[in-house]
Design a protein around this motif. Structure first.
Motif, mmCIF file in Angstrom:
data_model
loop_
_atom_site.group_PDB
_atom_site.id
_atom_site.type_symbol
_atom_site.label_atom_id
_atom_site.label_comp_id
_atom_site.label_asym_id
_atom_site.label_seq_id
_atom_site.Cartn_x
_atom_site.Cartn_y
_atom_site.Cartn_z
ATOM 1 N N GLU A 44 0.799 -1.220 0.000
ATOM 2 C CA GLU A 44 0.000 0.000 0.000
ATOM 3 C C GLU A 44 0.836 1.276 0.000
ATOM 4 O OE1 GLU A 44 -3.442 0.139 2.348
ATOM 5 O OE2 GLU A 44 -3.832 -1.999 2.170
ATOM 6 N N ARG A 45 2.156 1.148 -0.060
ATOM 7 C CA ARG A 45 3.038 2.321 -0.045
ATOM 8 C C ARG A 45 2.670 3.268 -1.186
ATOM 9 N NH1 ARG A 45 7.372 2.824 2.792
ATOM 10 N NH2 ARG A 45 7.616 0.581 3.031
ATOM 11 N N GLY A 46 2.539 4.529 -0.870
ATOM 12 C CA GLY A 46 2.247 5.553 -1.858
ATOM 13 C C GLY A 46 0.771 5.788 -2.118
ATOM 14 N N LYS A 47 -0.084 4.953 -1.595
ATOM 15 C CA LYS A 47 -1.522 5.138 -1.783
ATOM 16 C C LYS A 47 -2.035 6.149 -0.762
ATOM 17 C CE LYS A 47 -2.342 0.539 -3.589
ATOM 18 N NZ LYS A 47 -3.028 -0.748 -3.375
ATOM 19 N N VAL A 48 -3.030 6.904 -1.156
ATOM 20 C CA VAL A 48 -3.575 7.944 -0.292
ATOM 21 C C VAL A 48 -4.638 7.393 0.654
ATOM 22 C CG1 VAL A 48 -4.792 10.161 -0.259
ATOM 23 C CG2 VAL A 48 -3.078 9.699 -2.014
ATOM 24 N N THR A 49 -5.347 6.374 0.253
ATOM 25 C CA THR A 49 -6.441 5.860 1.070
ATOM 26 C C THR A 49 -5.923 5.028 2.235
ATOM 27 O OG1 THR A 49 -6.636 3.904 -0.327
ATOM 28 C CG2 THR A 49 -8.011 5.774 -0.894
ATOM 29 N N GLY A 50 -6.729 4.947 3.271
ATOM 30 C CA GLY A 50 -6.374 4.142 4.437
ATOM 31 C C GLY A 50 -6.574 2.667 4.147
ATOM 32 N N THR A 51 -6.111 1.853 5.058
ATOM 33 C CA THR A 51 -6.280 0.411 4.897
ATOM 34 C C THR A 51 -7.365 -0.072 5.854
ATOM 35 O OG1 THR A 51 -5.157 -1.718 4.954
ATOM 36 C CG2 THR A 51 -4.364 -0.063 6.496
ATOM 37 N N PRO A 52 -8.294 -0.909 5.393
ATOM 38 C CA PRO A 52 -9.389 -1.343 6.243
ATOM 39 C C PRO A 52 -8.987 -2.385 7.282
ATOM 40 C CG PRO A 52 -9.542 -2.408 4.128
ATOM 41 C CD PRO A 52 -8.394 -1.442 4.051
ATOM 42 N N VAL A 53 -7.869 -3.037 7.100
ATOM 43 C CA VAL A 53 -7.413 -4.060 8.038
ATOM 44 C C VAL A 53 -5.978 -3.764 8.446
ATOM 45 C CG1 VAL A 53 -8.919 -5.849 7.131
ATOM 46 C CG2 VAL A 53 -6.646 -5.574 6.180
ATOM 47 N N GLY A 54 -5.532 -4.423 9.462
ATOM 48 C CA GLY A 54 -4.165 -4.244 9.918
ATOM 49 C C GLY A 54 -3.771 -5.404 10.792
ATOM 50 N N CYS A 55 -2.844 -5.148 11.676
ATOM 51 C CA CYS A 55 -2.423 -6.170 12.623
ATOM 52 C C CYS A 55 -2.394 -5.524 14.001
ATOM 53 C CB CYS A 55 -1.064 -6.738 12.240
ATOM 54 S SG CYS A 55 0.261 -5.513 12.201
ATOM 55 N N ALA A 56 -2.147 -6.307 15.005
ATOM 56 C CA ALA A 56 -2.120 -5.780 16.363
ATOM 57 C C ALA A 56 -0.943 -4.832 16.547
ATOM 58 C CB ALA A 56 -2.036 -6.924 17.362
ATOM 59 N N CYS A 57 -1.143 -3.822 17.365
ATOM 60 C CA CYS A 57 -0.061 -2.882 17.662
ATOM 61 C C CYS A 57 1.122 -3.651 18.254
ATOM 62 C CB CYS A 57 -0.530 -1.821 18.658
ATOM 63 S SG CYS A 57 -1.808 -0.755 17.979
ATOM 64 N N GLY A 58 2.308 -3.356 17.757
ATOM 65 C CA GLY A 58 3.502 -4.049 18.202
ATOM 66 C C GLY A 58 3.884 -5.199 17.290
ATOM 67 N N GLU A 59 2.987 -5.595 16.405
ATOM 68 C CA GLU A 59 3.275 -6.686 15.471
ATOM 69 C C GLU A 59 3.531 -6.172 14.062
ATOM 70 O OE1 GLU A 59 0.001 -9.429 15.780
ATOM 71 O OE2 GLU A 59 0.623 -10.102 17.775
ATOM 72 N N GLY A 60 3.479 -4.866 13.879
ATOM 73 C CA GLY A 60 3.643 -4.290 12.550
ATOM 74 C C GLY A 60 4.832 -3.354 12.467
ATOM 75 N N VAL A 61 4.708 -2.342 11.620
ATOM 76 C CA VAL A 61 5.829 -1.456 11.326
ATOM 77 C C VAL A 61 5.822 -0.155 12.133
ATOM 78 C CG1 VAL A 61 6.099 -2.383 8.996
ATOM 79 C CG2 VAL A 61 4.647 -0.385 9.352
ATOM 80 N N ILE A 62 4.749 0.152 12.843
ATOM 81 C CA ILE A 62 4.670 1.403 13.593
ATOM 82 C C ILE A 62 5.547 1.321 14.839
ATOM 83 C CG2 ILE A 62 3.127 3.015 14.818
ATOM 84 C CD1 ILE A 62 2.566 2.800 11.794
ATOM 85 N N ASP A 63 6.365 2.343 15.035
ATOM 86 C CA ASP A 63 7.220 2.433 16.227
ATOM 87 C C ASP A 63 6.418 3.121 17.323
ATOM 88 O OD1 ASP A 63 9.125 2.913 18.182
ATOM 89 O OD2 ASP A 63 10.583 3.819 16.820
ATOM 90 N N TRP A 64 5.628 2.333 18.071
ATOM 91 C CA TRP A 64 4.724 2.891 19.069
ATOM 92 C C TRP A 64 5.459 3.577 20.200
ATOM 93 C CZ3 TRP A 64 0.164 4.037 17.666
ATOM 94 C CH2 TRP A 64 -0.430 3.318 16.643
ATOM 95 N N LYS A 65 6.636 3.104 20.540
ATOM 96 C CA LYS A 65 7.430 3.766 21.579
ATOM 97 C C LYS A 65 7.741 5.200 21.150
ATOM 98 C CE LYS A 65 11.582 3.269 24.372
ATOM 99 N NZ LYS A 65 12.761 2.430 24.655
ATOM 100 N N ARG A 66 8.112 5.378 19.900
ATOM 101 C CA ARG A 66 8.423 6.709 19.366
ATOM 102 C C ARG A 66 7.157 7.565 19.262
ATOM 103 N NH1 ARG A 66 10.987 11.022 19.198
ATOM 104 N NH2 ARG A 66 11.408 11.957 17.193
#
Length: 74
Positions: free
Chosen positions: A16-38
Motif C-alpha cells: 500500500e506504499r504511496g496510496k492515499v487511502t487508508g487500509t481497512p485491516v491491519g495487525c495488532a499494535c507491536g506486530e507491525g511497522v509502527i514504532d509505538w514507543k516513538r
C-alpha cells in the motif's frame, strides 16, 4: 486530541506504499511497522491531552494492542 492506534504489517506496508487511502485491516499494535514507543514519546511532548484508541479487525488483535500500548505508557 484523538489518535487511532492502528498498526500495519510489513506485507501491507509494501503493497500500500504511496496510496492515499487508508487500509481497512491491519495487525495488532507491536506486530507491525509502527514504532509505538516513538509515537508515544512524540505525543508526550504535545501541549494537550492525547487519547489513543485501538483500531483493530478482531477482538484478539485489540487485546494484544491494548496490552502492548499499556506497557509502553508506564
Amino acid at each position: 486530541m484523538h489518535l487511532h492506534a492502528k498498526d500495519i504489517s510489513i506485507q501491507q506496508s509494501s503493497s500500500e506504499r504511496g496510496k492515499v487511502t487508508g487500509t481497512p485491516v491491519g495487525c495488532a499494535c507491536g506486530e507491525g511497522v509502527i514504532d509505538w514507543k516513538r509515537v508515544i514519546q512524540i505525543c508526550r511532548k504535545a501541549k494537550r491531552d492525547i487519547v489513543l484508541s485501538v483500531e483493530c479487525g478482531t477482538v484478539d488483535q485489540a487485546e494484544v494492542s491494548v496490552n502492548h500500548l499499556r506497557k509502553l505508557l508506564k
